[in-house]
Design an enzyme around this catalytic site. Structure first.
Site, PDB file in Angstrom:
ATOM      1  NE  ARG A  45      -2.477  -0.667   3.347  1.00 40.31           N
ATOM      2  CZ  ARG A  45      -3.058  -1.422   4.261  1.00 40.31           C
ATOM      3  NH1 ARG A  45      -4.329  -1.692   4.163  1.00 40.31           N
ATOM      4  NH2 ARG A  45      -2.406  -1.884   5.294  1.00 40.31           N
ATOM      5  CE  LYS A 148       1.510 -21.246  11.870  1.00 37.33           C
ATOM      6  NZ  LYS A 148       2.289 -20.111  12.378  1.00 37.33           N
ATOM      7  CG  HIS A 178       8.627 -21.724   8.763  1.00 35.54           C
ATOM      8  ND1 HIS A 178       7.589 -21.429   9.597  1.00 35.54           N
ATOM      9  CD2 HIS A 178       9.737 -21.711   9.538  1.00 35.54           C
ATOM     10  CE1 HIS A 178       8.062 -21.243  10.823  1.00 35.54           C
ATOM     11  NE2 HIS A 178       9.360 -21.401  10.815  1.00 35.54           N
ATOM     12  CE  LYS A 182      12.054 -24.416  11.788  1.00 32.97           C
ATOM     13  NZ  LYS A 182      12.838 -23.206  11.982  1.00 32.97           N
ATOM     14  CD  GLU A 216       8.909 -19.105  19.389  1.00 34.55           C
ATOM     15  OE1 GLU A 216       8.795 -17.863  19.497  1.00 34.55           O
ATOM     16  OE2 GLU A 216       8.214 -19.781  18.634  1.00 34.55           O
ATOM     17  CG  ASP A 235       1.832 -19.092  16.335  1.00 34.32           C
ATOM     18  OD1 ASP A 235       1.735 -18.802  15.135  1.00 34.32           O
ATOM     19  OD2 ASP A 235       2.818 -18.793  17.037  1.00 34.32           O
ATOM     20  CG  HIS A 240       5.234 -24.886  12.796  1.00 35.78           C
ATOM     21  ND1 HIS A 240       5.069 -24.718  11.449  1.00 35.78           N
ATOM     22  CD2 HIS A 240       5.287 -23.640  13.323  1.00 35.78           C
ATOM     23  CE1 HIS A 240       5.040 -23.417  11.175  1.00 35.78           C
ATOM     24  NE2 HIS A 240       5.166 -22.748  12.301  1.00 35.78           N
ATOM     25  CE  LYS A 340       4.954 -16.642  20.124  1.00 39.05           C
ATOM     26  NZ  LYS A 340       5.987 -17.013  19.128  1.00 39.05           N
TER      27      LYS A 340
HETATM   28  C1  BG6 Z   1       5.739 -19.291  13.260  1.00 40.75           C
HETATM   29  C2  BG6 Z   1       4.915 -18.847  14.425  1.00 40.75           C
HETATM   30  O1  BG6 Z   1       4.970 -20.039  12.363  1.00 40.75           O
HETATM   31  O2  BG6 Z   1       6.814 -20.077  13.732  1.00 40.75           O
HETATM   32  C3  BG6 Z   1       5.760 -18.057  15.402  1.00 40.75           C
HETATM   33  O3  BG6 Z   1       3.831 -18.053  13.963  1.00 40.75           O
HETATM   34  C4  BG6 Z   1       6.969 -18.865  15.825  1.00 40.75           C
HETATM   35  O4  BG6 Z   1       5.008 -17.687  16.546  1.00 40.75           O
HETATM   36  C5  BG6 Z   1       7.702 -19.402  14.600  1.00 40.75           C
HETATM   37  O5  BG6 Z   1       7.816 -18.026  16.559  1.00 40.75           O
HETATM   38  C6  BG6 Z   1       8.787 -20.366  14.994  1.00 40.75           C
HETATM   39  O6  BG6 Z   1       9.524 -20.741  13.875  1.00 40.75           O
HETATM   40  P1  BG6 Z   1      11.110 -20.602  13.851  1.00 40.75           P
HETATM   41  O7  BG6 Z   1      11.503 -21.124  12.513  1.00 40.75           O
HETATM   42  O8  BG6 Z   1      11.416 -19.145  14.038  1.00 40.75           O
HETATM   43  O9  BG6 Z   1      11.570 -21.431  14.988  1.00 40.75           O
END
Ligand code: BG6
Length: 494
Positions: A45, A148, A178, A182, A216, A235, A240, A340
């Site tokens: 935008r 996602k 994603h 990995k 995390e 999430d 994942h 987290k």
């Molecule tokens: C994302 C989540 O898909 O994956 C995040 O939305 C998370 O909350 C992240 O932190 C973790 O992935 P990575 O590759 O950073 O460990």
């Protein structure tokens, strides 16, 4: 030979594009992997032009580049970039985009549309692309990459699928998780199916339980708007961690092609025992971080983070106990856990084997033989370890744990980010590492009953101090008293 394409990035000025997509595309450029003639058309935008976008992209790439940014490579990369200003919600923007692409001779007809945008906008953007004939495949393929979460729950995922299914064939849709990009996650398949040693042991006869952990140290950061409505279960676990579980637990596929692989993953997700509403408390646990210390740093609690409502019961920690009701896994508890602001940031799969059938060493100093573990470190340490019990040197009959370590990375091995592989797979048309719709649907079926109960329980949520391993009450999920959360890749010597 891979054909050139036009990568159209919706949401190109947003966080994902800055932190992941642009750096990944630059690294692909550096590796010489981007097909000749490929262009990247960034959409946003902001009233920017091509030169402005390129200079912003330079900063983003610089912040994330491995080693120093190489000016020659960046120049080559920048020559591919273009910028189109437009608002996703303006239906007039799409014909404009079509004309812009058609009007220039150097945008290849193969087009990948990357949705780095809010999930609520996926459906409308696909519909508008269709209305503007941007999905028509005369001259070249059209693919859509969807980030996602795919839906918010089972029902909304079904609705989104119905909507995009009107305009796209399944083979045009690339649903990204994603995690599947990995290295070690893909190594789960190699470890299991390229080595015969483990296969006879990989079942309920030898395995006591499995843990899959992603922790995390970071907090919610600037993502309050998304995260407070989503929570850790949606999430991380729905996507994942269930994908990881599918790879760890699946049967050997008939072939290593996308469909055979995804058929087997779906069978696992389909076999996960459904959690009934009355069993939710025995199978799922949630909590929220309160203020605490992460390393040396004092950090605020979730409720004190910017833009989080003071009465939020959104979970920042979620744990789940699952059973897979098939011949291989029936009766083996599988614990998934994510949080987290935890003590450490790491992802790992820990597989705990059963005790030997007889305690041979009774009456010696070895009171109880420790169980064997197989540990798959995903990040930050990419490794594969097997823990065994050995006798300590000396006259006494004492044992210790030792770890056979198959490191997955040599010091001079190339590091790549998950997005690099996935962005390239889209151009190559390889969907093995993307989710088929039925995988997403079955994954929602696993977590939906829990989310429904949690959404009704708005009065209370357990808390854990930031920088800890989460509340001890999560132990209530364990099937056996002796089960413990496994935090470390090194043997615990007791
Ligand atoms: C994302 C989540 O898909 O994956 C995040 O939305 C998370 O909350 C992240 O932190 C973790 O992935 P990575 O590759 O950073 O460990």
């Amino acid at each position: 030979m891979t054909q050139s394409c036009t990568y159209v990035i919706f949401g190109s000025t947003g966080n994902l594009s800055r932190v992941k997509l642009m750096p990944a595309l630059y690294h692909l450029e550096a590796a010489g992997k981007i097909p000749e003639g490929t262009r990247i058309l960034a959409l946003g935008r902001r009233p920017w032009d091509r030169a402005h976008f390129a200079s912003e992209a330079r900063e983003w790439v610089q912040a994330k580049a491995r080693g120093r940014l190489d000016e020659d490579i960046f120049e080559r990369f920048a020559a591919r970039l273009d910028y189109f200003q437009g608002d996703l919600n303006d239906s007039g923007m799409y014909p404009g985009l079509r004309d812009y692409i058609a009007g220039s001779h150097d945008f290849p007809d193969n087009i990948a549309f990357y949705m780095a945008i809010s999930p609520a906008e996926f459906g409308i953007v696909v519909e508008q692309l269709h209305n503007a004939q941007l999905l028509e495949e005369q001259g070249g393929w059209k693919r859509v990459v969807i980030e996602k979460p795919f839906g918010y729950d089972l029902e909304s995922a079904q609705a989104l699928q119905r909507r995009i299914g009107r305009y796209l064939r399944e083979d045009q849709v690339y649903r990204i998780d994603h995690y599947l990009g990995k290295g070690t996650v893909q190594n789960v398949l190699v470890f299991r199916f390229a080595n015969t040693m483990m296969e006879p042991l990989w079942n309920r006869n030898y395995i006591d339980h499995i843990q899959i952990t992603h922790s995390e140290t970071l907090g919610v950061g600037s993502r309050a708007h998304f995260y407070d409505g989503a929570g850790a279960m949606r999430d991380m676990i729905q996507s994942h961690l269930l994908q990881l579980l599918a790879l760890v637990a699946m049967e050997p596929p008939a072939a290593m092609d996308a469909e055979s692989l995804r058929d087997e993953k779906v069978k696992v997700l389909k076999s996960v025992r459904r959690i009934s509403p009355s069993a939710v408390h025995a199978h799922a646990f949630r909590a929220q971080y309160s203020e605490g210390l992460v390393g040396e740093e004092k950090v605020p609690g979730y409720l004190q983070e910017p833009n989080i409502p003071a009465d939020s019961v959104n979970e920042t920690y979620a744990a789940l106990k699952l059973y897979i009701d098939n011949w291989r896994w029936r009766g083996v508890p599988i614990y998934l856990r994510t949080g987290k602001r935890m003590a450490e940031g790491q992802s790992m799969v820990s597989i705990c084997f059963r005790h030997p059938p007889q305690q041979f060493f009774r009456g010696t100093q070895v009171e109880r033989i420790r169980q064997n573990w197989v540990l798959l470190g995903i990040q930050p340490c990419e490794c594969l370890r097997m823990e065994m019990t050995v006798k300590e040197p000396g006259l006494e009959m004492r044992t210790r744990q030792t770890s056979l370590d198959a490191s997955l990375r040599n010091a001079n091995d190339d590091l790549t980010d998950a997005y690099e592989e996935l962005l390239l797979d889209v151009i190559d048309g390889d969907r093995s590492l993307f989710l088929r719709y039925d995988e997403v649907e079955y994954a929602w079926q696993v977590v939906d009953p829990v989310l429904r109960v949690w959404s009704m329980e708005r009065d209370f949520i357990h808390t854990y101090p930031a920088g800890s391993w989460g509340p001890k009450e999560s132990r209530r999920l364990f099937e056996k008293e002796e089960h413990e959360w496994r935090h470390s890749l090194t043997p615990e010597q007791k």
